[in-house]
Design a protein around this motif. Structure first.
Motif, PDB file in Angstrom:
ATOM      1  N   GLU A  68       0.853  -1.187   0.000  1.00 47.69           N
ATOM      2  CA  GLU A  68       0.000   0.000   0.000  1.00 47.69           C
ATOM      3  C   GLU A  68       0.888   1.236   0.000  1.00 47.69           C
ATOM      4  OE1 GLU A  68      -2.821   2.392  -0.442  1.00 47.69           O
ATOM      5  OE2 GLU A  68      -3.485   0.313  -0.129  1.00 47.69           O
ATOM      6  N   THR A  69       0.480   2.286  -0.739  1.00 49.02           N
ATOM      7  CA  THR A  69       1.259   3.524  -0.778  1.00 49.02           C
ATOM      8  C   THR A  69       0.492   4.751  -0.309  1.00 49.02           C
ATOM      9  OG1 THR A  69       0.698   3.813  -3.127  1.00 49.02           O
ATOM     10  CG2 THR A  69       2.801   2.741  -2.620  1.00 49.02           C
ATOM     11  N   ALA A  70      -0.800   4.632  -0.024  1.00 48.00           N
ATOM     12  CA  ALA A  70      -1.521   5.757   0.582  1.00 48.00           C
ATOM     13  C   ALA A  70      -1.086   5.836   2.049  1.00 48.00           C
ATOM     14  CB  ALA A  70      -3.023   5.554   0.467  1.00 48.00           C
ATOM     15  N   PRO A  71      -0.471   6.938   2.483  1.00 48.49           N
ATOM     16  CA  PRO A  71       0.195   6.962   3.793  1.00 48.49           C
ATOM     17  C   PRO A  71      -0.692   6.580   4.972  1.00 48.49           C
ATOM     18  CG  PRO A  71       0.828   8.874   2.509  1.00 48.49           C
ATOM     19  CD  PRO A  71      -0.261   8.196   1.742  1.00 48.49           C
ATOM     20  N   LEU A  72      -1.840   7.219   5.108  1.00 51.95           N
ATOM     21  CA  LEU A  72      -2.686   6.935   6.262  1.00 51.95           C
ATOM     22  C   LEU A  72      -3.275   5.536   6.172  1.00 51.95           C
ATOM     23  CD1 LEU A  72      -3.958   7.846   8.873  1.00 51.95           C
ATOM     24  CD2 LEU A  72      -5.784   8.959   7.568  1.00 51.95           C
TER      25      LEU A  72
END
Length: 258
Positions: A162-166
């Motif tokens: 996953e690369t979406a931070p939150l």
């Protein structure tokens, strides 16, 4: 060139839809004020702008989840404009959406969540694998499906990228107690698929052709690529499983040739 830029960054398509709708509704409100006796309220004009922006977004080819965002954006701002809220509230809301959907801006992959029916069908498919199989979820989101599967198959190994931070932080924290599940902050394009017997994704139409090329180049013969709903252009699936959910989803399966 402009079309390619907008196609690569769907947020720009959404912004274009918002701007076009605002201009059109603004012109109509001005004409009504100049030549008619009817004066629409700001909220009514905002609802009309939202409907138009949502419709334009669909015409531009945006995913279905953008329809609701385009519809609600301006009406929500107008509805809350009179409320005693700090500007930081709006900034915080924008930042929250950005951190949860970072993938949609650069990789054209919004946050999609696999439903209960999808989990059960995946579990049924995984029962046909050897007990110690390896599974990767490309764009695992908050890892709800991944962790549920990891608990069903304690002998197998599960990885989510996953690369979406939150979203990554949420998934990583949830995965800590689960010994056979790991979450990586990693782009799906940097993930080596050769170690996995099953590769699952719920992405969007945009990356599927490139993902197929990557899978063909890296995945071992006999391993499975499973896509939730989105097809590989020009490559019929070896198997399809209808989920019969409200989205009319289906699982498409390709077995890697030898």
């Amino acid at each position: 060139m402009m079309r390619q830029l907008l196609g690569r960054y769907p947020a720009l398509l959404a912004l274009s839809a918002q701007l076009c709708a605002t201009v059109l509704v603004g012109v109509l409100v001005y004409l009504a004020a100049q030549f008619g006796v009817w004066r629409p309220s700001w909220l009514l004009a905002g609802v009309a702008q939202g409907l138009l922006a949502a419709s334009l977004g669909q015409c531009f080819g945006l995913s279905r989840w953008w329809w609701w965002l385009n519809l609600a954006f301006v009406p929500a701002l107008l509805a809350l404009s009179g409320a005693p809220l700090s500007p930081w509230v709006f900034f915080g809301g924008f930042l929250l959406v950005l951190l949860l959907n970072w993938n949609s801006f650069g990789e054209q992959v919004p946050l999609y969540l696999s439903g209960t029916k999808c989990r059960r069908q995946l579990a049924d498919l995984l029962t046909r694998q050897a007990p110690g199989f390896s599974f990767v979820d490309l764009g695992c989101g908050p890892a709800g499906t991944l962790l549920w599967l990891a608990r069903q198959f304690p002998q197998a190994q599960f990885v989510g990228v996953e690369t979406a931070p939150l979203t990554f932080v949420i998934a990583w924290l949830r995965s800590v107690p689960q010994s056979n599940c790991r979450i990586r902050y990693e782009s799906l394009w940097r993930t080596d698929l050769s170690a996995f017997a099953v590769v699952y994704c719920f992405l969007s139409p945009a990356p599927m052709a490139a993902l197929w090329d990557k899978a063909r180049g890296q995945m071992a013969a006999g391993s499975w690529l499973i896509s939730n709903s989105f097809e590989v252009p020009g490559v019929p699936a070896d198997q399809q499983v209808e989920l019969r959910d409200w989205r009319q989803s289906r699982l498409l399966l390709w077995r890697m040739p030898g």
